[in-house]
Design a protein around this motif. Structure first.
Motif, PDB file in Angstrom:
ATOM      1  N   VAL A   1       0.846  -1.202   0.000  1.00  0.00           N
ATOM      2  CA  VAL A   1       0.000   0.000   0.000  1.00  0.00           C
ATOM      3  C   VAL A   1       0.879   1.249   0.000  1.00  0.00           C
ATOM      4  CG1 VAL A   1      -1.615   1.401   1.344  1.00  0.00           C
ATOM      5  CG2 VAL A   1      -2.023  -1.053   1.102  1.00  0.00           C
ATOM      6  N   GLU A   2       1.864   1.278   0.893  1.00  0.00           N
ATOM      7  CA  GLU A   2       2.740   2.443   0.989  1.00  0.00           C
ATOM      8  C   GLU A   2       3.513   2.661  -0.306  1.00  0.00           C
ATOM      9  OE1 GLU A   2       5.763   3.821   4.339  1.00  0.00           O
ATOM     10  OE2 GLU A   2       6.636   2.280   3.051  1.00  0.00           O
ATOM     11  N   ARG A   3       4.070   1.589  -0.829  1.00  0.00           N
ATOM     12  CA  ARG A   3       4.877   1.699  -2.045  1.00  0.00           C
ATOM     13  C   ARG A   3       4.026   2.226  -3.203  1.00  0.00           C
ATOM     14  NH1 ARG A   3       9.126  -2.871  -3.799  1.00  0.00           N
ATOM     15  NH2 ARG A   3       9.930  -2.142  -1.804  1.00  0.00           N
ATOM     16  N   ALA A   4       2.837   1.653  -3.380  1.00  0.00           N
ATOM     17  CA  ALA A   4       1.971   2.063  -4.486  1.00  0.00           C
ATOM     18  C   ALA A   4       1.432   3.476  -4.282  1.00  0.00           C
ATOM     19  CB  ALA A   4       0.814   1.075  -4.632  1.00  0.00           C
ATOM     20  N   LEU A   5       1.051   3.800  -3.052  1.00  0.00           N
ATOM     21  CA  LEU A   5       0.476   5.120  -2.775  1.00  0.00           C
ATOM     22  C   LEU A   5       1.505   6.233  -2.932  1.00  0.00           C
ATOM     23  CD1 LEU A   5      -1.569   7.158  -1.690  1.00  0.00           C
ATOM     24  CD2 LEU A   5      -1.058   6.357   0.629  1.00  0.00           C
ATOM     25  N   TYR A   6       2.675   6.070  -2.328  1.00  0.00           N
ATOM     26  CA  TYR A   6       3.653   7.152  -2.304  1.00  0.00           C
ATOM     27  C   TYR A   6       4.430   7.277  -3.607  1.00  0.00           C
ATOM     28  CZ  TYR A   6       2.976   7.677   2.762  1.00  0.00           C
ATOM     29  OH  TYR A   6       2.458   7.915   4.018  1.00  0.00           O
ATOM     30  N   ASN A   7       4.308   6.275  -4.493  1.00  0.00           N
ATOM     31  CA  ASN A   7       5.056   6.297  -5.751  1.00  0.00           C
ATOM     32  C   ASN A   7       4.139   6.134  -6.958  1.00  0.00           C
ATOM     33  OD1 ASN A   7       8.056   6.140  -4.737  1.00  0.00           O
ATOM     34  ND2 ASN A   7       6.940   4.614  -3.547  1.00  0.00           N
ATOM     35  N   GLY A   8       3.469   5.000  -7.050  1.00  0.00           N
ATOM     36  CA  GLY A   8       2.681   4.702  -8.238  1.00  0.00           C
ATOM     37  C   GLY A   8       1.463   5.565  -8.426  1.00  0.00           C
TER      38      GLY A   8
END
Length: 290
Positions: A175-182
Motif C-alpha cells: 500500500v505504501e509503495r503504491a500510494l507514495y510512488n505509483g
C-alpha cells in the motif's frame, strides 16, 4: 444507489428471464459490498457474490477481464490491470464478509504471484501498453512499462483489504509503495496535469497532460487523494495500527474510547517519526507500528 442496485438484482442473475452475465469491467462487486454495509441488506452482498461465483461459467470468458475461469481456480494476475485490481478487491470484500476461505485462499495465491513476479519497485502493476495489462512473470520493463495510475489505485484497494482481513504488515508495505510512488506520480505538484501511464524510464517524450480522451485517471486520483486519511490508521478492539507514516493529526475510535494521535515527521524524505498519543480515557491498549 439503492434503486440502481435493485435494478441490477432484478435484471441480472441465474433465474428465468434474467441475464446471466458478469461485469466486463469490475468494480460493481466492491460497490455492492459497500451498499450491504451501509444498509444491512443481504441481497446486495449476495449479488456481489453472484458476480464472483459465475466468473468462468458464462459465455463471456477472457483473461482480459479475469473471467477465463472460476475465481477459486485462479492463481495468476492476468489481463487488464485495473479490472484485475478491482476484482481482487471485490473478492477480498466478499471473502471477509461471508467467511469464504476458498475465495480468500484463491486471492492469496494471486497476490503471491503479483507481489513476487509482477510488481514494480514503485508499486505499479500492469507492464504492457497492449491491453493495459499484466505480462508474463518477471516482464517488468522500464521504458515501455505501462503502470497505469488507476492500476496503482486498485493495488492500494486490494492490499488494504488484505490487511484488514489478516492484520499482516506485508500488505501495507505494498500500500505504501503504491500510494507514495505509483499513485502520486500520476498527478503534478500543481494538481492540474496528469499521467495516464507511468513508465520508469523516459527519453524526454513522456509528459503529464491536462486531460485525456478516456479520463479515468484524473478523476480517480482526485477521488482517491480525498480518501487517503482513511488508510493511515486502523483499529481492532483496543489495538491501534499505525499503517502509514505521514505528518498529521487524527482521532480514532477504540473499544476503550477515543484516542488522539499526532504524527510529526518529514517522511518519506526522513525516516524519523514522532507520535504523540493522547487517550480520552485511561486504560491499557496497544499501538502497533508497521
Amino acid at each position: 444507489a439503492i434503486r440502481y442496485a435493485d435494478c441490477i438484482i432484478r435484471e441480472v442473475g441465474d433465474k428465468p428471464g434474467q441475464a446471466c452475465v458478469v461485469p466486463g469491467h469490475q468494480i460493481a462487486e466492491m460497490a455492492l459490498c459497500k451498499l450491504y454495509l451501509a444498509t444491512g441488506e443481504r441481497k446486495y452482498l449476495d449479488q456481489a457474490k453472484f458476480f464472483l461465483d459465475y466468473r468462468g461459467k458464462t459465455s463471456f470468458k477472457t483473461e482480459y477481464s479475469q473471467s477465463h475461469k472460476p475465481v477459486v481456480e485462479q492463481d495468476e494476475a492476468v489481463g487488464h490491470a485495473v479490472r484485475a485490481g478491482y476484482l481482487y478487491s471485490g473478492v477480498a470484500d466478499v471473502a471477509a464478509l461471508t467467511n469464504d476461505t476458498a475465495y480468500f485462499e484463491a486471492i492469496q495465491r494471486v497476490w503471491e504471484n503479483m507481489s513476487s513476479k509482477k510488481l514494480y519497485i514503485t508499486g505499479g502493476i500492469g507492464s504492457r501498453p497492449q491491453g493495459e495489462g499484466f505480462g508474463p512473470n518477471y516482464e517488468l520493463s522500464n521504458h515501455t512499462g505501462y503502470c497505469e495510475t488507476c492500476a496503482s489505485i486498485s493495488n492500494v484497494y486490494w492490499n488494504h483489504r488484505m490487511f484488514l482481513a489478516t492484520g499482516e504488515s506485508k500488505y501495507y508495505d505494498i500500500v505504501e509503495r503504491a500510494l507514495y510512488n505509483g499513485v502520486m506520480s500520476g498527478v503534478s505538484l500543481s494538481g492540474d496535469r496528469f499521467f495516464y501511464d507511468n513508465p520508469l524510464q523516459s527519453l524526454g517524450e513522456h509528459d503529464r497532460a491536462e486531460w485525456f480522451g478516456c479520463a479515468c485517471c484524473p478523476g480517480n486520483v482526485t477521488r482517491f487523494v480525498a480518501s487517503v486519511p482513511n488508510y493511515v490508521y486502523a483499529t481492532q478492539a483496543n489495538d491501534i495500527y499505525v499503517n502509514l507514516y505521514a505528518q498529521g493529526h487524527a482521532t480514532v475510535e477504540t473499544a476503550l474510547g477515543k484516542v488522539s494521535l499526532e504524527q510529526t515527521t518529514d517522511y518519506p524524505w526522513d525516516g524519523k517519526v514522532s507520535i504523540k498519543v493522547t487517550p480520552e480515557t485511561e486504560g491499557e491498549f496497544a499501538v502497533r507500528l508497521r
